[in-house]
Design a protein around this motif. Structure first.
Motif, PDB file in Angstrom:
ATOM      1  N   LEU A  36       0.827  -1.208   0.000  1.00 52.58           N
ATOM      2  CA  LEU A  36       0.000   0.000   0.000  1.00 52.58           C
ATOM      3  C   LEU A  36       0.862   1.258   0.000  1.00 52.58           C
ATOM      4  O   LEU A  36       0.602   2.209  -0.752  1.00 52.58           O
ATOM      5  CB  LEU A  36      -0.927  -0.008   1.222  1.00 52.58           C
ATOM      6  N   GLN A  37       1.894   1.268   0.826  1.00 54.14           N
ATOM      7  CA  GLN A  37       2.762   2.445   0.910  1.00 54.14           C
ATOM      8  C   GLN A  37       3.490   2.689  -0.410  1.00 54.14           C
ATOM      9  O   GLN A  37       3.663   3.833  -0.818  1.00 54.14           O
ATOM     10  CB  GLN A  37       3.748   2.272   2.068  1.00 54.14           C
ATOM     11  N   LYS A  38       3.902   1.620  -1.068  1.00 48.34           N
ATOM     12  CA  LYS A  38       4.544   1.761  -2.375  1.00 48.34           C
ATOM     13  C   LYS A  38       3.562   2.380  -3.375  1.00 48.34           C
ATOM     14  O   LYS A  38       3.928   3.255  -4.164  1.00 48.34           O
ATOM     15  CB  LYS A  38       5.021   0.409  -2.874  1.00 48.34           C
ATOM     16  N   ALA A  39       2.302   1.927  -3.328  1.00 46.56           N
ATOM     17  CA  ALA A  39       1.293   2.475  -4.235  1.00 46.56           C
ATOM     18  C   ALA A  39       1.065   3.970  -3.978  1.00 46.56           C
ATOM     19  O   ALA A  39       0.672   4.701  -4.886  1.00 46.56           O
ATOM     20  CB  ALA A  39      -0.020   1.706  -4.087  1.00 46.56           C
ATOM     21  N   LYS A  40       1.321   4.404  -2.750  1.00 42.35           N
ATOM     22  CA  LYS A  40       1.189   5.818  -2.396  1.00 42.35           C
ATOM     23  C   LYS A  40       2.502   6.582  -2.592  1.00 42.35           C
ATOM     24  O   LYS A  40       2.610   7.735  -2.187  1.00 42.35           O
ATOM     25  CB  LYS A  40       0.755   5.952  -0.929  1.00 42.35           C
ATOM     26  N   ASN A  41       3.504   5.905  -3.185  1.00 38.92           N
ATOM     27  CA  ASN A  41       4.835   6.500  -3.392  1.00 38.92           C
ATOM     28  C   ASN A  41       5.524   6.861  -2.088  1.00 38.92           C
ATOM     29  O   ASN A  41       6.409   7.735  -2.056  1.00 38.92           O
ATOM     30  CB  ASN A  41       4.769   7.735  -4.305  1.00 38.92           C
ATOM     31  N   ASP A  42       5.139   6.184  -1.020  1.00 39.90           N
ATOM     32  CA  ASP A  42       5.814   6.354   0.275  1.00 39.90           C
ATOM     33  C   ASP A  42       6.916   5.296   0.350  1.00 39.90           C
ATOM     34  O   ASP A  42       6.816   4.304   1.062  1.00 39.90           O
ATOM     35  CB  ASP A  42       4.791   6.191   1.400  1.00 39.90           C
ATOM     36  N   PHE A  43       7.974   5.522  -0.444  1.00 46.68           N
ATOM     37  CA  PHE A  43       8.976   4.490  -0.661  1.00 46.68           C
ATOM     38  C   PHE A  43       9.798   4.175   0.584  1.00 46.68           C
ATOM     39  O   PHE A  43      10.194   3.031   0.797  1.00 46.68           O
ATOM     40  CB  PHE A  43       9.900   4.891  -1.813  1.00 46.68           C
ATOM     41  N   ALA A  44      10.072   5.173   1.406  1.00 47.34           N
ATOM     42  CA  ALA A  44      10.913   4.946   2.578  1.00 47.34           C
ATOM     43  C   ALA A  44      10.237   3.990   3.558  1.00 47.34           C
ATOM     44  O   ALA A  44      10.853   3.027   4.045  1.00 47.34           O
ATOM     45  CB  ALA A  44      11.246   6.272   3.258  1.00 47.34           C
ATOM     46  N   ASP A  45       8.953   4.237   3.854  1.00 47.29           N
ATOM     47  CA  ASP A  45       8.232   3.359   4.780  1.00 47.29           C
ATOM     48  C   ASP A  45       8.010   1.982   4.160  1.00 47.29           C
ATOM     49  O   ASP A  45       8.088   0.964   4.854  1.00 47.29           O
ATOM     50  CB  ASP A  45       6.897   3.981   5.179  1.00 47.29           C
ATOM     51  N   ALA A  46       7.715   1.950   2.861  1.00 49.45           N
ATOM     52  CA  ALA A  46       7.529   0.659   2.187  1.00 49.45           C
ATOM     53  C   ALA A  46       8.803  -0.166   2.280  1.00 49.45           C
ATOM     54  O   ALA A  46       8.761  -1.374   2.586  1.00 49.45           O
ATOM     55  CB  ALA A  46       7.140   0.875   0.726  1.00 49.45           C
ATOM     56  N   LEU A  47       9.949   0.455   2.036  1.00 51.28           N
ATOM     57  CA  LEU A  47      11.224  -0.256   2.099  1.00 51.28           C
ATOM     58  C   LEU A  47      11.461  -0.824   3.490  1.00 51.28           C
ATOM     59  O   LEU A  47      11.835  -1.993   3.642  1.00 51.28           O
ATOM     60  CB  LEU A  47      12.360   0.695   1.719  1.00 51.28           C
ATOM     61  N   ALA A  48      11.217  -0.014   4.507  1.00 55.37           N
ATOM     62  CA  ALA A  48      11.440  -0.475   5.886  1.00 55.37           C
ATOM     63  C   ALA A  48      10.540  -1.660   6.225  1.00 55.37           C
ATOM     64  O   ALA A  48      10.984  -2.636   6.853  1.00 55.37           O
ATOM     65  CB  ALA A  48      11.193   0.676   6.861  1.00 55.37           C
ATOM     66  N   ASN A  49       9.293  -1.605   5.794  1.00 56.48           N
ATOM     67  CA  ASN A  49       8.362  -2.687   6.126  1.00 56.48           C
ATOM     68  C   ASN A  49       8.648  -3.957   5.330  1.00 56.48           C
ATOM     69  O   ASN A  49       8.547  -5.064   5.857  1.00 56.48           O
ATOM     70  CB  ASN A  49       6.921  -2.218   5.916  1.00 56.48           C
ATOM     71  N   THR A  75       8.705 -11.734  -1.049  1.00 59.43           N
ATOM     72  CA  THR A  75       9.106 -10.455  -0.466  1.00 59.43           C
ATOM     73  C   THR A  75      10.352  -9.913  -1.155  1.00 59.43           C
ATOM     74  O   THR A  75      10.472  -8.707  -1.384  1.00 59.43           O
ATOM     75  CB  THR A  75       9.359 -10.614   1.046  1.00 59.43           C
ATOM     76  N   LEU A  76      11.282 -10.799  -1.503  1.00 53.03           N
ATOM     77  CA  LEU A  76      12.453 -10.376  -2.271  1.00 53.03           C
ATOM     78  C   LEU A  76      12.024  -9.763  -3.605  1.00 53.03           C
ATOM     79  O   LEU A  76      12.561  -8.729  -4.029  1.00 53.03           O
ATOM     80  CB  LEU A  76      13.374 -11.575  -2.519  1.00 53.03           C
ATOM     81  N   ASN A  77      11.058 -10.402  -4.250  1.00 52.38           N
ATOM     82  CA  ASN A  77      10.564  -9.883  -5.526  1.00 52.38           C
ATOM     83  C   ASN A  77       9.913  -8.507  -5.347  1.00 52.38           C
ATOM     84  O   ASN A  77      10.131  -7.591  -6.138  1.00 52.38           O
ATOM     85  CB  ASN A  77       9.566 -10.870  -6.130  1.00 52.38           C
ATOM     86  N   ASN A  78       9.126  -8.362  -4.282  1.00 55.20           N
ATOM     87  CA  ASN A  78       8.499  -7.061  -4.013  1.00 55.20           C
ATOM     88  C   ASN A  78       9.549  -5.978  -3.753  1.00 55.20           C
ATOM     89  O   ASN A  78       9.411  -4.838  -4.217  1.00 55.20           O
ATOM     90  CB  ASN A  78       7.565  -7.173  -2.806  1.00 55.20           C
ATOM     91  N   LEU A  79      10.588  -6.343  -3.016  1.00 53.18           N
ATOM     92  CA  LEU A  79      11.679  -5.399  -2.753  1.00 53.18           C
ATOM     93  C   LEU A  79      12.385  -5.012  -4.053  1.00 53.18           C
ATOM     94  O   LEU A  79      12.745  -3.850  -4.260  1.00 53.18           O
ATOM     95  CB  LEU A  79      12.683  -6.026  -1.786  1.00 53.18           C
ATOM     96  N   ALA A  80      12.584  -5.998  -4.924  1.00 51.70           N
ATOM     97  CA  ALA A  80      13.238  -5.735  -6.202  1.00 51.70           C
ATOM     98  C   ALA A  80      12.431  -4.742  -7.032  1.00 51.70           C
ATOM     99  O   ALA A  80      12.993  -3.807  -7.630  1.00 51.70           O
ATOM    100  CB  ALA A  80      13.436  -7.032  -6.975  1.00 51.70           C
TER     101      ALA A  80
END
Length: 242
Positions: A36-49, A75-80
């Motif tokens: 969800l955070q990635k979809a909102k372009n909140d990349f820093a929080d998405a990366l941490a989670n 999860t690795l794929n999502n991080l990539a």
């Protein structure tokens, strides 16, 4: 967002008392929150989670690899994907490759993971194209396409869209390296699949018909085949207008 965060807080409390039962739910909620955070372009929080979810899932997989290795790979794929969107291509490639190693090992035991192998190969191929690593991109596309051709034989309804998208992307690659005849063949194959899929589900697949027609028209234009390009553009335009 608020609901994911509240659920996460509850699962964290439960995991303190019973980690074996509730840590998997903590990891899943972290992963979903990151999506969800990635979809909102909140990349820093998405990366941490994503990273916290990955750490938990790696620990769980040490105890029970059969149950949790697929979650590690996902999860690795999502991080990539996240790193790729941030143009952190080296980090993205490392995560895709780690994910691919896991999916390959899982696919040796169960063909249910073959689509994940093919999907990760396709993602890697696009990444290699972005890095102008053309030999590696071609190898990945070829393997992904070969897997989808096998999967389509047993389940065309599920995997024909994936095959068509891989053909279209591979055609883009061949167009980029100026192998126009190969690109033309792959665009035509992708278009034929999308047309057949659009007969039963026009809302989903007509946009892909139009997109592939547009790609074909661009190819004809670059080959100075303007008479062939024009009807492709016109048909794509009719679809997009509708």
């Amino acid at each position: 967002l608020a609901n994911f965060q509240e659920a996460l807080q509850i699962y964290r409390e439960l995991a303190k008392e019973n980690p074996s039962s509730y840590l998997p739910y903590v990891a899943t909620t972290l992963n979903n929150l990151a999506v969800l955070q990635k979809a909102k372009n909140d990349f820093a929080d998405a990366l941490a989670n994503y990273q916290e979810a990955l750490q938990i899932r790696r620990e769980l997989a040490k105890e029970n690899p059969r149950s949790y290795l697929p979650d590690v790979a996902m999860t690795l794929n999502n991080l990539a994907v996240l790193h790729q969107e941030k143009n952190e291509l080296e980090q993205a490639q490392a995560k895709y490759e780690d994910s691919l190693v896991i999916y390959r090992s899982l696919a040796q035991k169960s063909q249910i993971f073959l689509p994940s192998v093919a999907g990760t190969l396709s993602n890697l191929a696009i990444l290699h194209c972005d890095r102008n690593e053309l030999t590696q991109a071609q190898t990945k596309y070829e393997e992904a396409l070969g897997i989808y051709q096998i999967l389509v034989q047993s389940n065309p309804r599920t995997f024909l869209p994936n095959m068509a998208m891989t053909l279209n992307n591979f055609a883009n690659f061949h167009h980029k390296i100026n192998d126009k005849e190969q690109a033309h063949s792959e665009y035509e194959r992708a278009l034929a699949i999308y047309r057949s899929l659009a007969k039963s589900d026009s809302q989903t697949f007509l946009p892909f018909v139009a997109g592939t027609l547009n790609n074909l028209a661009n190819l004809h234009r670059d080959k100075n085949e303007l008479a062939q390009a024009q009807p492709k553009y016109e048909e794509a335009l009719v679809i997009y207008r509708s």
